[in-house]
Design an enzyme around this catalytic site. Structure first.
Site, PDB file in Angstrom:
ATOM      1  CB  THR A  12      62.813  27.337  45.457  1.00 20.00           C
ATOM      2  OG1 THR A  12      63.290  27.085  46.785  1.00 20.00           O
ATOM      3  CG2 THR A  12      64.006  27.502  44.532  1.00 20.00           C
ATOM      4  CB  SER A  50      56.572  24.965  51.184  1.00 20.44           C
ATOM      5  OG  SER A  50      57.835  24.365  51.361  1.00 20.44           O
ATOM      6  CB  THR A  81      60.599  21.306  46.969  1.00 21.03           C
ATOM      7  OG1 THR A  81      61.803  21.884  47.473  1.00 21.03           O
ATOM      8  CG2 THR A  81      60.411  21.702  45.511  1.00 21.03           C
ATOM      9  CG  ASP A  82      61.733  23.222  52.439  1.00 23.69           C
ATOM     10  OD1 ASP A  82      62.549  22.642  51.698  1.00 23.69           O
ATOM     11  OD2 ASP A  82      62.021  24.253  53.085  1.00 23.69           O
TER      12      ASP A  82
END
Length: 328
Positions: A12, A50, A81-82
């Site tokens: 992101t 990710s 961030t996943d």
């Protein structure tokens, strides 16, 4: 202060909008107002969401991080961030040196949205990676001015910029006016005698139980898998009718019992009835201790890929469940 090498992987923080296009690493740093200098070097390592990162990607990244930390630089990894908590934990298992800090960060809001958090998170990660006082803590995650240990941190919310937390443990420190303040230090490394090496191709399954689960998915844990992690109810409980099938699997491959709750240690002797933690562990399953199920899967995968036999795997998880570093 250490020089810092920034590895950008995508996510992101590099999004150009809602589609799949990504900014380059140089553009990510420029958007955060961070110039590439002698003190901040850039490695545009990957440009992926990710969710599409692989074990091979992270193993290659660990090798590059080892080179720069051995040369005297800290490392800051920027990704989506996943799977950020999983990347950080796997790097903690694979990186060979703790001579310089290794930090992972990302962003929850795209650069084109109000209140984008990427620039502050990246600046914070670089500040921690540059600070010699932050070495020896294992791989760290820095987001929202908080410093977390890779072994405990979790993404706890789908959209909040304060999504990362360490349930049951707490943060290691904070950033104050852009400078790290370490409040707590881990008592010991997660795994003694690390690093591990992903020298073999293995497959480890993660199965999350749910109310009324009939165990049909267990039938598919066949010879294709080298290990299994079961995300069980509460403190380590399973339906009584799954105890025997799990015991049979544990006789063939390592099976780790974890909790699906995401916080707290697995119990070992509080409950003793059918399907209790005592019952299941007595069938040969291994306790994940304080590790959540996804991280227990990563540890089991890394151990098996490193060539660990059943005794070594059992010893590593036994020591983690007992609260000590696990020689592997």
């Amino acid at each position: 202060m250490n020089p810092v090498v920034v590895f950008t992987l995508g996510g992101t923080i590099s999004a150009r909008g809602g589609d799949a296009s990504r900014m380059t690493g140089a553009e990510v740093l420029a958007a955060a107002g961070i110039p590439v200098t002698a003190a901040v070097e850039l490695r545009d390592f990957r440009r992926l969401p990710s969710s599409s990162l692989s074990f091979d990607d992270i193993a290659a990244l660990a090798g590059e991080i080892d080179k720069v930390t051995a040369a005297g630089s800290g490392a800051a990894v920027v990704q989506g961030t996943d799977t950020l908590e999983e990347t950080a934990f796997l790097l903690d298992l694979l990186c060979t040196t703790t001579a310089r800090p290794v930090v992972v960060t990302g962003a929850m809001r795209r650069p084109d949205l109000p209140g984008a958090d990427g620039p502050a998170n990246l600046a914070g990660a670089i500040a921690v990676a540059a600070d010699p006082g932050c070495r020896g803590l294992g791989v760290l995650v820095v987001c929202a001015d908080e410093i977390h240990s890779a072994r405990h941190v979790r993404k706890t919310h789908t959209t909040s910029v304060a999504t990362f937390a360490s349930p049951g443990a707490g943060r290691l420190g904070t950033l104050v006016e852009g400078s790290p303040r370490i409040l707590l230090r881990p008592a010991h490394p997660l795994v003694a005698d690390a690093p591990l090496s992903l020298r073999r191709q293995v497959r480890v399954c993660l199965l999350t139980l749910a109310l009324g689960d009939g165990g049909e998915l267990l039938d598919n844990v066949d010879e294709r898998f080298d290990g299994l992690v079961v995300a069980a109810f509460g403190a380590g409980h399973v339906p009584a009718w799954l105890v025997e099938p799990l015991g049979r699997l544990a006789a063939r491959i390592p099976v780790v019992l974890a909790s699906r709750t995401g916080a707290g240690a697995l119990l070992s002797r509080t409950y003793t009835g059918p399907g209790s933690e005592s019952d299941v562990l007595a069938r040969g399953l291994l306790s994940a201790g304080h590790l959540d199920a996804p991280k227990a899967r990563l540890l089991l995968h890394a151990l098996l890929a490193d060539g660990a036999d059943r005794e070594r795997v059992s010893g590593a998880f036994a020591r983690i469940a007992g609260g000590a570093a696990a020689p592997v």
